[in-house]
Design a protein around this motif. Structure first.
Motif, PDB file in Angstrom:
ATOM      1  N   LEU A  36      10.885 -95.808  40.593  1.00  0.00           N
ATOM      2  CA  LEU A  36       9.482 -96.223  40.501  1.00  0.00           C
ATOM      3  C   LEU A  36       8.732 -95.934  41.791  1.00  0.00           C
ATOM      4  CD1 LEU A  36       9.935 -99.616  38.613  1.00  0.00           C
ATOM      5  CD2 LEU A  36       9.015 -97.498  37.670  1.00  0.00           C
ATOM      6  N   LEU A  37       9.390 -96.120  42.924  1.00  0.00           N
ATOM      7  CA  LEU A  37       8.745 -95.810  44.202  1.00  0.00           C
ATOM      8  C   LEU A  37       8.508 -94.310  44.351  1.00  0.00           C
ATOM      9  CD1 LEU A  37      10.631 -98.285  46.576  1.00  0.00           C
ATOM     10  CD2 LEU A  37       8.294 -98.489  45.680  1.00  0.00           C
ATOM     11  N   CYS A  38       9.402 -93.495  43.789  1.00  0.00           N
ATOM     12  CA  CYS A  38       9.159 -92.042  43.772  1.00  0.00           C
ATOM     13  C   CYS A  38       7.897 -91.720  42.980  1.00  0.00           C
ATOM     14  CB  CYS A  38      10.355 -91.317  43.158  1.00  0.00           C
ATOM     15  SG  CYS A  38      11.840 -91.279  44.191  1.00  0.00           S
ATOM     16  N   GLY A  39       7.698 -92.421  41.868  1.00  0.00           N
ATOM     17  CA  GLY A  39       6.488 -92.212  41.080  1.00  0.00           C
ATOM     18  C   GLY A  39       5.238 -92.603  41.831  1.00  0.00           C
ATOM     19  N   ALA A  40       5.287 -93.723  42.544  1.00  0.00           N
ATOM     20  CA  ALA A  40       4.136 -94.155  43.339  1.00  0.00           C
ATOM     21  C   ALA A  40       3.784 -93.123  44.399  1.00  0.00           C
ATOM     22  CB  ALA A  40       4.436 -95.505  43.991  1.00  0.00           C
ATOM     23  N   ALA A  41       4.812 -92.554  45.038  1.00  0.00           N
ATOM     24  CA  ALA A  41       4.570 -91.507  46.038  1.00  0.00           C
ATOM     25  C   ALA A  41       3.937 -90.275  45.397  1.00  0.00           C
ATOM     26  CB  ALA A  41       5.877 -91.139  46.732  1.00  0.00           C
ATOM     27  N   GLY A  42       4.356 -89.944  44.192  1.00  0.00           N
ATOM     28  CA  GLY A  42       3.772 -88.797  43.499  1.00  0.00           C
ATOM     29  C   GLY A  42       2.294 -88.973  43.239  1.00  0.00           C
ATOM     30  N   TYR A  43       1.886 -90.159  42.785  1.00  0.00           N
ATOM     31  CA  TYR A  43       0.470 -90.408  42.545  1.00  0.00           C
ATOM     32  C   TYR A  43      -0.325 -90.381  43.844  1.00  0.00           C
ATOM     33  CZ  TYR A  43       1.877 -92.041  37.896  1.00  0.00           C
ATOM     34  OH  TYR A  43       2.387 -92.127  36.643  1.00  0.00           O
ATOM     35  N   ALA A  44       0.216 -91.005  44.894  1.00  0.00           N
ATOM     36  CA  ALA A  44      -0.493 -91.062  46.171  1.00  0.00           C
ATOM     37  C   ALA A  44      -0.694 -89.676  46.773  1.00  0.00           C
ATOM     38  CB  ALA A  44       0.278 -91.954  47.146  1.00  0.00           C
ATOM     39  N   SER A  45       0.206 -88.756  46.481  1.00  0.00           N
ATOM     40  CA  SER A  45       0.125 -87.418  47.079  1.00  0.00           C
ATOM     41  C   SER A  45      -1.073 -86.612  46.578  1.00  0.00           C
ATOM     42  CB  SER A  45       1.420 -86.642  46.819  1.00  0.00           C
ATOM     43  OG  SER A  45       1.570 -86.353  45.440  1.00  0.00           O
ATOM     44  N   PHE A  46      -1.724 -87.052  45.495  1.00  0.00           N
ATOM     45  CA  PHE A  46      -2.939 -86.373  45.029  1.00  0.00           C
ATOM     46  C   PHE A  46      -4.028 -86.409  46.106  1.00  0.00           C
ATOM     47  CE2 PHE A  46      -1.003 -86.124  41.013  1.00  0.00           C
ATOM     48  CZ  PHE A  46      -1.794 -85.394  40.133  1.00  0.00           C
ATOM     49  N   PHE A  47      -3.958 -87.401  46.993  1.00  0.00           N
ATOM     50  CA  PHE A  47      -4.943 -87.506  48.059  1.00  0.00           C
ATOM     51  C   PHE A  47      -4.588 -86.626  49.259  1.00  0.00           C
ATOM     52  CE2 PHE A  47      -5.533 -91.316  45.607  1.00  0.00           C
ATOM     53  CZ  PHE A  47      -6.895 -91.535  45.635  1.00  0.00           C
ATOM     54  N   VAL A  48      -3.368 -86.123  49.284  1.00  0.00           N
ATOM     55  CA  VAL A  48      -2.886 -85.354  50.427  1.00  0.00           C
ATOM     56  C   VAL A  48      -2.946 -83.857  50.154  1.00  0.00           C
ATOM     57  CG1 VAL A  48      -0.910 -84.928  51.948  1.00  0.00           C
ATOM     58  CG2 VAL A  48      -1.387 -87.263  51.127  1.00  0.00           C
ATOM     59  N   PHE A  49      -2.551 -83.462  48.960  1.00  0.00           N
ATOM     60  CA  PHE A  49      -2.464 -82.036  48.642  1.00  0.00           C
ATOM     61  C   PHE A  49      -3.845 -81.455  48.373  1.00  0.00           C
ATOM     62  CE2 PHE A  49       2.007 -83.078  46.961  1.00  0.00           C
ATOM     63  CZ  PHE A  49       2.547 -82.922  48.231  1.00  0.00           C
ATOM     64  N   ARG A  50      -3.972 -80.155  48.653  1.00  0.00           N
ATOM     65  CA  ARG A  50      -5.279 -79.513  48.575  1.00  0.00           C
ATOM     66  C   ARG A  50      -5.322 -78.338  47.604  1.00  0.00           C
ATOM     67  NH1 ARG A  50      -6.408 -83.588  50.211  1.00  0.00           N
ATOM     68  NH2 ARG A  50      -7.394 -84.232  52.181  1.00  0.00           N
ATOM     69  N   THR A  51      -4.187 -77.901  47.083  1.00  0.00           N
ATOM     70  CA  THR A  51      -4.163 -76.765  46.160  1.00  0.00           C
ATOM     71  C   THR A  51      -3.472 -77.181  44.869  1.00  0.00           C
ATOM     72  OG1 THR A  51      -2.032 -75.895  46.929  1.00  0.00           O
ATOM     73  CG2 THR A  51      -4.033 -75.173  48.106  1.00  0.00           C
ATOM     74  N   PRO A  52      -3.812 -76.557  43.738  1.00  0.00           N
ATOM     75  CA  PRO A  52      -3.160 -76.908  42.474  1.00  0.00           C
ATOM     76  C   PRO A  52      -1.648 -76.744  42.528  1.00  0.00           C
ATOM     77  CG  PRO A  52      -5.077 -75.515  42.090  1.00  0.00           C
ATOM     78  CD  PRO A  52      -4.856 -75.519  43.559  1.00  0.00           C
TER      79      PRO A  52
END
Length: 499
Positions: free
Chosen positions: A390-406
């Motif tokens: 579940l914590l891996c999933g939370a990190a995945g969602y949060a990374s949308f704010f970090v990544f800049r390319t599709p």
């Protein structure tokens, strides 16, 4: 007389038991990845998407406990007790997938989503209990892992098919108020694949008869079976009144604070459950059997403690998932393809990339279910494995704010995929090993209430939150998803480690 042990299933048996879920998940994947796209293509706005998605969780909320209760009590000769529901749901779902892309208007598409989701739920709910029926406790984890692998594989096929069709030269352009050919053909393919996969399980498995189940689990204890109904008969109507009052308060808040109209549904559901529980209590007090309603309400209020603790984690994790399913298409299209509306030039390209992203997280889930999760479960236990996932999933969602390319979002989906695999396997493996087999269907159906209630909550409330606080910035919904997934991990810490 000593109880018999269920025969161990080899790889072929595990395959046949869950292969139908491969087709069911193709249907769910096409729905999850493309319904926002279809709704927007037919003219709905971003603010109205959650209201249109209400159909899916609402049908699950109504259908799954009923089907679970009925399948526990069904025996249709050679067809068994779970397989009749597999087959009926598959036929209706396949027909819905064939008709959906022909939607001439938004209302028609919304109605067909309702029919499709009801049909998928009729097939899906008994599959959860089917694994418990067919396998001994020592194989529950393996059975749900294989089922999760098929869910992931089916979702890969359903999610990637529109993208592959475009690469094969099928038009991905939508006429004004229309649906692209890529989506149309993918839905038709999905309908055929769903029916064929479920038919495979129906034809290649033989359910244990009632006499055989009694030999495995012992004769049915009628006194124990009716325990929750007797408890219900001893209850007063105070709790029912509280549910009804809570529903009325929500409806009053909509009027007083000008909340979105779909929140009326949330208030109506709370009041409806209060009324249903009052009727069930009254019937139980009269004696002579409380009927299906009484058994469902009684079993819901009398859930085992372990199930209640797992249910809280399910509530939070599925809230996060539903936020993702509703909002990934508008988020990716706006922030990574510069297409804030369905009329923008790159919108359909962004929507197809979402299919790729969903393919990746489902592919990761299929692999994780068979390799990573069993490895972790052997070393740190099923409960802590679920917390880590579940914590891996939370990190995945949060990374949308970090990544800049599709392309970088593919890494986000790895975390989401690990969480998805665990959500589909670990709670059910824990639960199936602790529940009475005679009530496996109804308890699995009631457990899925905590899958659909959070979806209803998101669908009714998230639109108001988005419109009020960030009407033009849907990416902040991913922050909500990350936070809620962390709450799910914290809730799992309340589940006994040896479960």
């Amino acid at each position: 007389m000593p109880l018999k042990t269920k025969p161990r299933q080899g790889f072929a048996g595990l395959w046949n038991i869950s292969f139908g879920f491969f087709g069911i998940q193709i249907g769910f994947a096409l729905q999850n990845a493309n319904m926002s796209r279809i709704f927007q293509s037919l003219g709905t706005s971003l603010d109205d998407l959650p209201a249109l998605w209400v159909a899916a969780p609402l049908t699950g909320l109504l259908v799954q406990p009923i089907i679970g209760h009925m399948s526990d009590r069904t025996w249709l000769g050679r067809l068994g007790r779970r397989r009749p529901y597999f087959l009926a749901g598959a036929i209706m779902a396949a027909l819905s997938l064939f008709v959906m892309p022909l939607a001439p208007a938004l209302l028609f598409a919304a109605v067909m989503l309702w029919v499709l989701d009801a049909s998928l739920n009729i097939s899906m709910e008994p599959f959860r209990a089917f694994v418990g029926d067919m396998l001994g406790k020592d194989q529950h984890a393996a059975g749900y892992a294989v089922q999760t692998a098929f869910i992931g594989a089916g979702a890969v096929v359903g999610s990637i098919f529109p993208y592959l069709l475009e690469r094969m030269g099928v038009s991905n352009e939508a006429a004004a108020g229309g649906i692209p050919d890529t989506v149309r053909y993918a839905f038709w393919f999905g309908g055929a694949a769903l029916f064929a996969a479920v038919l495979w399980t129906v034809l290649t498995t033989n359910e244990y008869s009632p006499d055989e189940m009694a030999a495995f689990d012992g004769p049915a204890d009628e006194a124990a079976a009716d325990h929750n109904v007797r408890v219900l008969a001893g209850r007063g109507f105070t709790s029912s009144a509280v549910w009804i009052a809570a529903g009325a308060a929500v409806i009053a808040a909509v009027v007083a604070w000008g909340l979105e109209k779909e929140v009326y549904l949330l208030g109506g559901l709370l009041a409806a459950y209060g009324l249903a529980s009052a009727v069930a209590i009254a019937l139980a007090k009269r004696g002579g059997g409380a009927g299906m309603l009484g058994h469902i309400v009684g079993d819901f209020s009398g859930m085992p403690e372990l199930m209640k603790r797992l249910a809280l984690a399910q509530f939070f994790s599925w809230s996060a998932l539903f936020i993702m399913w509703i909002n990934t298409t508008p988020v990716v299209a706006q922030y990574f393809f510069g297409a804030p509306t369905a009329e923008s030039p790159n919108y359909q390209e962004g929507a197809n990339w979402v299919n790729v992203l969903f393919t990746v997280y489902n592919g990761v889930a299929a692999i994780a279910a068979l390799a990573l999760l069993p490895f972790l479960a052997r070393r740190i236990g099923r409960v802590m494995t679920h917390v880590v996932a579940l914590l891996c999933g939370a990190a995945g969602y949060a990374s949308f704010f970090v990544f800049r390319t599709p392309e970088m979002l593919l890494l986000s989906e790895v975390g989401v995929g690990i969480a998805w695999a665990s959500i589909l396997a670990m709670p059910y493996a824990i639960l199936a090993s602790s529940l009475p087999q005679r009530k496996l269907g109804i308890y699995m159906g009631l457990f899925n209430v905590f899958v659909v209630v959070p979806q209803l909550l998101v669908a009714t409330v998230m639109g108001s939150i988005t419109k009020r606080f960030f009407p033009t910035e849907p990416i902040y919904t991913m922050a909500f998803a990350a936070g809620v997934m962390v709450l799910a991990a914290l809730a799992m810490l309340r589940v006994p480690r040896d479960a």
